[in-house]
Design an enzyme around this catalytic site. Structure first.
Site, mmCIF file in Angstrom:
data_model
loop_
_atom_site.group_PDB
_atom_site.id
_atom_site.type_symbol
_atom_site.label_atom_id
_atom_site.label_comp_id
_atom_site.label_asym_id
_atom_site.label_seq_id
_atom_site.Cartn_x
_atom_site.Cartn_y
_atom_site.Cartn_z
ATOM 1 N N GLU A 113 102.805 114.832 40.889
ATOM 2 C CA GLU A 113 102.750 113.814 41.936
ATOM 3 C C GLU A 113 102.698 112.441 41.297
ATOM 4 O OE1 GLU A 113 99.499 114.855 44.553
ATOM 5 O OE2 GLU A 113 100.469 116.703 45.165
ATOM 6 N N HIS A 241 98.583 106.052 52.318
ATOM 7 C CA HIS A 241 99.570 106.984 51.770
ATOM 8 C C HIS A 241 100.951 106.421 52.096
ATOM 9 C CE1 HIS A 241 101.772 110.564 50.751
ATOM 10 N NE2 HIS A 241 100.667 111.128 50.317
ATOM 11 N N ARG A 288 100.339 105.275 44.027
ATOM 12 C CA ARG A 288 100.397 105.081 45.476
ATOM 13 C C ARG A 288 100.284 103.643 45.954
ATOM 14 N NH1 ARG A 288 97.053 109.989 48.038
ATOM 15 N NH2 ARG A 288 98.603 111.426 47.237
ATOM 16 N N HIS A 349 94.781 106.553 54.538
ATOM 17 C CA HIS A 349 94.720 107.947 54.088
ATOM 18 C C HIS A 349 93.395 108.315 53.436
ATOM 19 C CE1 HIS A 349 96.336 111.718 52.602
ATOM 20 N NE2 HIS A 349 96.094 111.385 51.344
ATOM 21 N N ARG A 384 92.903 105.798 43.890
ATOM 22 C CA ARG A 384 92.781 107.221 43.512
ATOM 23 C C ARG A 384 94.120 107.798 43.054
ATOM 24 N NH1 ARG A 384 93.409 112.232 46.797
ATOM 25 N NH2 ARG A 384 94.339 110.801 48.297
#
Ligand code: FAD
Ligand code: SIN
Length: 522
Positions: A113, A241, A288, A349, A384
């Site tokens: 990811e 997100h 992100r 998110h 994160r």
């Protein structure tokens, strides 16, 4: 009703359930949860759980990726603890019966990811959280020492404040004696006295107008601890997100997992052009914060409501096999992802901050632990890394259990705690007083305290929030308590903490981006 338990657990997601399983052989455990036991973010987790499993991955690589994603604001000691304990914790999850997908050679099929330099995300198709929650609940329900109370809403944790002793933010021996919880069947507020309490109430995405979070994510635990004068930090770092499905009337927003980009899907403009390389050399797999800001910027420049995620070039059978939930969901609204691009938009998110805890998940309030999304361990810093949160919950619930088991036998119940006093309260007959305030709060937060911020927007948000705060406190002081009223009150508190901490941070860093301040130079 009054009950005494060794261990009180508030929340039945991965953080609460894994803690309960670890302590239940040594004392009795009561889990209070505000909805059905399986309802929470854990169940909806798609991509998976990050852990170092095989070479060429190493702990050092995962540590480095986590530090980079966190914009170097993560606590390196905590990052090291979390990552080096990852393999052991994930193996435990497997021993509890969680099934992760394997490849043809029998090894776990690891996904990649955004922000990860290696393939290290264990998953169960694209519905990993559902599988984890199932396995944990199966074990919890089979354990004779664990009781789960569904539809019980925790209103406040109990401290010496409830004995009439004044506490403030400088008091350094605040103690937790349990919690008050509203039983939705009887409408009574019951008293739970505990030796040790774990708060595992999850996130607070519902403070925004669009979120991937389920409706239970209303920041109750953080708000309770803040009211009890416990320490809360890093609330300005709200992770949006980048890719939730653009389907305007649907709440919560359906997530299009980052794992799909890890599998090769590419972000495109509405006129079918790649744009991520303009913002970061890692393209669609940049971290992100960068991807969400890039999408936000493309949408604002072009006046679009969404951009596209393109999976059309990927192997059709493999795509459907790995992402059956996303495939079916998109098909249900008329989009065949093997042939058409997916309209996506960023949504609130994850909360990287929360209740400040140490390396044993101890909060600043004695006998009170926090784990999972409501806690701020220092792992995520300013942003994160994807799939690090399920891992963080496991590691810190384990650590909380280790500390709790050493001390719970020496702790006495506080029998002088009074029951909840609801005398003179009246039923609020007008739901609109709550629903309208909630809508206003969510719009204020989305429009002024979103992906891109400024001093002026934050000030406007705070001014408006103050009106909502005063009106809601007034209603709370007079009303017979309901879940909706308590949730609104908690969300207003969360909004306040996000704005206040965003205003105090005079720099752009990680997820907090202000047009008034240049990026911090490390
Ligand atoms: P939750 O699972 O949210 O559980 C909170 C619990 O607290 C619930 O049982 C709730 O009912 C209870 N509760 C709350 N307030 C009260 C109250 N007042 N009284 C009583 N009970 C209360 N992370 C990853 O690492 N990998 C992923 O792939 C991933 N995908 C995600 C996909 C989606 C759509 C979402 C929303 C999140 C995702 N995340 C992912 C984040 C991750 O799922 C969450 O951070 C994590 O599951 C939080 O676990 P938790 O136990 O802290 O909280
Ligand atoms: C996702 O599957 O994209 C969510 C992963 C996460 O939030 O960690």
């Amino acid at each position: 009703m009054r009950k005494k338990v060794d261990f009180l657990v508030i929340g039945s997601g991965i953080a609460g359930l894994s803690f309960a399983l670890k302590v239940a052989d040594y004392g009795n455990v009561c889990i209070i949860t505000k909805s059905q036991a399986d309802e929470g973010s854990t169940k909806y987790a798609q991509g998976g759980i990050a852990a170092v499993m095989y070479t060429p991955d190493t702990y050092e690589k995962h540590i480095k990726d986590t530090m980079i994603a966190g914009d170097e604001l993560s606590d390196e000691n905590i990052v090291r603890i979390t990552i080096t304990e990852s393999t052991e914790r994930v193996k435990e999850l497997i021993e509890w019966g969680t099934n992760f997908d394997k490849n043809a050679s029998g090894q776990y099929d690891l996904a990649k990811e955004g922000g990860h330099s290696e393939f290290r995300v264990l998953h169960h198709k694209d519905n990993t959280g559902n599988e984890i929650e199932r396995a944990l609940l199966d074990n919890v329900k089979a354990h004779p020492n664990i009781e789960i109370l569904e539809n019980h809403f925790t209103v406040d944790i109990i401290t010496q404040h409830h004995l009439g002793i004044e506490v403030n933010r400088r008091t350094n021996d605040i103690k937790c004696y349990g919690a008050y919880a509203l039983n939705e069947k009887t409408n009574e507020i019951d008293t739970y006295l505990s030796k040790l309490t774990l708060i595992a109430t999850g996130g607070n995405g519902n403070v925004y107008n669009t979120t991937t979070n389920p409706v239970i994510s209303t920041g109750d635990g953080i708000s309770m601890v803040y009211r009890a004068k416990g320490k809360v930090e890093n609330m300005e770092f709200i992770q949006f997100h980048p890719t939730s499905l653009y389907n305007p009337n649907e709440k919560p927003s359906f997530l299009i997992s980052e794992a799909l980009r890890g599998f090769g899907a590419i972000l495109k403009t509405q006129d079918d052009k790649e744009f991520m390389q303009k913002y970061d050399e890692r393209g669609s797999l940049a971290s992100r914060d960068i991807v969400a800001r890039a999408i936000d910027s493309e949408m604002k420049i072009n006046g679009w409501d969404y951009v596209y995620l393109d999976a059309r070039h990927l192997n059709k059978n493999k795509l459907i096999d790995h992402f059956p939930t996303i495939y079916a969901k998109c098909l249900s609204i008329g989009i065949d992802i093997t042939r058409e691009m997916i309209p996506v938009v960023p949504s609130a998110h994850y909360n990287c901050g929360g209740i400040k805890v140490d390396e044993w998940a101890r909060s600043s309030i004695k006998n009170l632990y926090a784990s999972g999304e409501c806690a701020s361990t220092g792992l995520h810093g300013a942003n994160r890394l994807a799939s690090n949160s399920l891992l963080e919950s496991l590691v810190f619930s384990h650590r909380a259990s280790t500390d709790a088991l050493q001390k719970f036998k020496d702790i006495e119940y506080c029998n002088q705690i009074p029951d909840w006093n609801a005398e003179g309260m009246v039923l609020n007959e007008e739901m609109v007083l709550i629903t309208q305030s909630l809508k206003e709060l969510q719009l204020i937060m989305s429009n002024y305290v979103g992906i891109v911020r400024s001093d002026l927007r934050l000030k406007r948000a705070l001014d408006r929030l103050e009106i909502l705060y005063r009106e809601t406190e007034d209603l709370y002081d007079k009303s017979i308590l309901t879940v909706k009223l308590c949730e609104l009150r908690n969300l207003i508190n969360i909004g306040y903490l996000i704005i206040k901490m965003a205003m105090e941070r005079k720099e752009s860093i990680g997820l907090h981006y202000s047009i008034d301040y240049p990026r911090r130079v490390i």
